[in-house]
Design a protein around this motif. Structure first.
Motif, PDB file in Angstrom:
ATOM      1  N   GLN A   1      -3.131  16.427   4.364  1.00  0.00           N
ATOM      2  CA  GLN A   1      -2.859  17.248   3.179  1.00  0.00           C
ATOM      3  C   GLN A   1      -4.047  17.284   2.219  1.00  0.00           C
ATOM      4  O   GLN A   1      -4.171  18.197   1.413  1.00  0.00           O
ATOM      5  CB  GLN A   1      -1.622  16.717   2.433  1.00  0.00           C
ATOM      6  CG  GLN A   1      -0.332  16.841   3.193  1.00  0.00           C
ATOM      7  CD  GLN A   1       0.104  18.284   3.373  1.00  0.00           C
ATOM      8  OE1 GLN A   1      -0.134  19.132   2.532  1.00  0.00           O
ATOM      9  NE2 GLN A   1       0.726  18.563   4.504  1.00  0.00           N
ATOM     10  N   LEU A   2      -4.925  16.292   2.321  1.00  0.00           N
ATOM     11  CA  LEU A   2      -6.109  16.217   1.454  1.00  0.00           C
ATOM     12  C   LEU A   2      -7.353  16.803   2.121  1.00  0.00           C
ATOM     13  O   LEU A   2      -8.456  16.655   1.608  1.00  0.00           O
ATOM     14  CB  LEU A   2      -6.364  14.765   1.043  1.00  0.00           C
ATOM     15  CG  LEU A   2      -5.262  14.137   0.197  1.00  0.00           C
ATOM     16  CD1 LEU A   2      -5.532  12.655  -0.015  1.00  0.00           C
ATOM     17  CD2 LEU A   2      -5.145  14.854  -1.147  1.00  0.00           C
TER      18      LEU A   2
ATOM     19  N   LYS B   1       0.834  -1.188   0.000  1.00  0.00           N
ATOM     20  CA  LYS B   1       0.000   0.000   0.000  1.00  0.00           C
ATOM     21  C   LYS B   1       0.871   1.242   0.000  1.00  0.00           C
ATOM     22  O   LYS B   1       2.026   1.210   0.398  1.00  0.00           O
ATOM     23  CB  LYS B   1      -0.947   0.009   1.196  1.00  0.00           C
ATOM     24  CG  LYS B   1      -0.257   0.111   2.543  1.00  0.00           C
ATOM     25  CD  LYS B   1      -1.277   0.107   3.660  1.00  0.00           C
ATOM     26  CE  LYS B   1      -0.583   0.241   5.004  1.00  0.00           C
ATOM     27  NZ  LYS B   1      -1.536   0.337   6.094  1.00  0.00           N
ATOM     28  N   SER B   2       0.260   2.324  -0.425  1.00  0.00           N
ATOM     29  CA  SER B   2       0.900   3.626  -0.354  1.00  0.00           C
ATOM     30  C   SER B   2       0.343   4.353   0.853  1.00  0.00           C
ATOM     31  O   SER B   2      -0.856   4.263   1.144  1.00  0.00           O
ATOM     32  CB  SER B   2       0.603   4.441  -1.611  1.00  0.00           C
ATOM     33  OG  SER B   2       1.161   3.826  -2.734  1.00  0.00           O
ATOM     34  N   LEU B   3       1.185   5.049   1.572  1.00  0.00           N
ATOM     35  CA  LEU B   3       0.735   5.852   2.699  1.00  0.00           C
ATOM     36  C   LEU B   3       0.346   7.224   2.176  1.00  0.00           C
ATOM     37  O   LEU B   3       1.135   7.886   1.504  1.00  0.00           O
ATOM     38  CB  LEU B   3       1.836   5.973   3.749  1.00  0.00           C
ATOM     39  CG  LEU B   3       2.284   4.662   4.382  1.00  0.00           C
ATOM     40  CD1 LEU B   3       3.452   4.896   5.326  1.00  0.00           C
ATOM     41  CD2 LEU B   3       1.130   4.009   5.116  1.00  0.00           C
ATOM     42  N   ILE B   4      -0.868   7.630   2.473  1.00  0.00           N
ATOM     43  CA  ILE B   4      -1.390   8.903   1.983  1.00  0.00           C
ATOM     44  C   ILE B   4      -1.573   9.833   3.172  1.00  0.00           C
ATOM     45  O   ILE B   4      -2.151   9.449   4.192  1.00  0.00           O
ATOM     46  CB  ILE B   4      -2.722   8.678   1.239  1.00  0.00           C
ATOM     47  CG1 ILE B   4      -2.467   7.781   0.023  1.00  0.00           C
ATOM     48  CG2 ILE B   4      -3.351  10.010   0.833  1.00  0.00           C
ATOM     49  CD1 ILE B   4      -3.717   7.253  -0.628  1.00  0.00           C
ATOM     50  N   ASP B   5      -1.080  11.031   3.049  1.00  0.00           N
ATOM     51  CA  ASP B   5      -1.223  12.020   4.106  1.00  0.00           C
ATOM     52  C   ASP B   5      -2.616  12.632   3.984  1.00  0.00           C
ATOM     53  O   ASP B   5      -2.834  13.565   3.214  1.00  0.00           O
ATOM     54  CB  ASP B   5      -0.134  13.088   3.987  1.00  0.00           C
ATOM     55  CG  ASP B   5      -0.133  14.065   5.143  1.00  0.00           C
ATOM     56  OD1 ASP B   5      -1.151  14.159   5.866  1.00  0.00           O
ATOM     57  OD2 ASP B   5       0.887  14.745   5.322  1.00  0.00           O
ATOM     58  N   THR B   6      -3.565  12.095   4.736  1.00  0.00           N
ATOM     59  CA  THR B   6      -4.956  12.551   4.646  1.00  0.00           C
ATOM     60  C   THR B   6      -5.093  14.009   5.096  1.00  0.00           C
ATOM     61  O   THR B   6      -5.979  14.717   4.612  1.00  0.00           O
ATOM     62  CB  THR B   6      -5.886  11.650   5.488  1.00  0.00           C
ATOM     63  OG1 THR B   6      -5.411  11.592   6.834  1.00  0.00           O
ATOM     64  CG2 THR B   6      -5.944  10.249   4.909  1.00  0.00           C
TER      65      THR B   6
END
Length: 148
Positions: free
Chosen positions: A59-60, A52-57
Motif C-alpha cells: 500500500q506504500l 510491532k505493527s504490521l505495515i502493508d508495504t
C-alpha cells in the motif's frame, strides 16, 4: 517455565500486539494488574522482546517482494556479510541456512527496477558474496505466528 495462562497471553498478543491489559485479563479471567505482572515476567525471561505493527508495504508503493539466496565465495564470513546486509534498508529479513546457499534474505522494493539496483549496487558488491539467486514473490498468501 510458562504455563497455560502465559501461553494464552502469548497467543493473543501474537495476533494483536495492541491487545489491552483489560482484554488480556478478560480472556484469561485475571485482573489487568495480574496480566501486567505476567507480561513483565515474560519480558524479563526474554520470551516477549517487544511488539510491532504490521505495515502493508504494498500500500506504500513497495510492490516487489523477493527472497534472495546468497552464495559465499569463502567460508566463515556469515557474520561479516550479515552486518553489511543489515545496513541495506530494503533487506527486511536475513536467515543463515543449510542447503545450496548460505543466507536467505527477504527484500522489499518499489518495483523490479529498484530490486535490480539493490541487487547490483548493494548486495552483490558485499565482500564475500559470490553470487545470488532471486525468487520474486508473486503473492504472499499468508503470514502468521506459531500457536503456543
Amino acid at each position: 517455565m510458562i504455563d497455560q495462562t502465559d501461553r494464552k497471553i502469548l497467543n493473543i498478543l501474537s495476533k494483536d500486539a495492541k491487545a489491552s491489559l483489560k482484554e488480556l485479563g478478560n480472556a484469561c479471567n485475571m485482573s489487568p494488574t495480574a496480566v501486567h505482572l505476567r507480561l513483565k515476567k515474560l519480558e524479563d525471561q526474554k520470551i516477549v522482546t517487544g511488539s510491532k505493527s504490521l505495515i502493508d508495504t504494498y500500500q506504500l508503493g513497495y510492490q516487489t517482494q523477493s527472497f534472495i539466496g546468497i552464495y559465499f565465495n569463502k567460508a566463515n564470513i556469515y557474520r561479516t556479510v550479515s552486518k553489511a546486509l543489515l545496513e541495506i534498508d530494503e533487506v527486511v529479513e536475513c536467515n543463515y541456512t543449510t542447503g545450496n546457499f548460505s543466507l536467505l534474505i527477504k527484500v522489499v522494493c518499489r518495483d523490479n527496477k529498484h530490486l535490480t539496483e539493490v541487487l547490483s549496487n548493494k548486495i552483490q558488491t558485499i565482500d564475500g558474496v559470490a553470487r545470488t539467486e532471486t525468487f520474486i514473490c508473486l503473492e504472499q498468501t499468508f503470514t502468521r505466528e506459531i500457536e503456543f
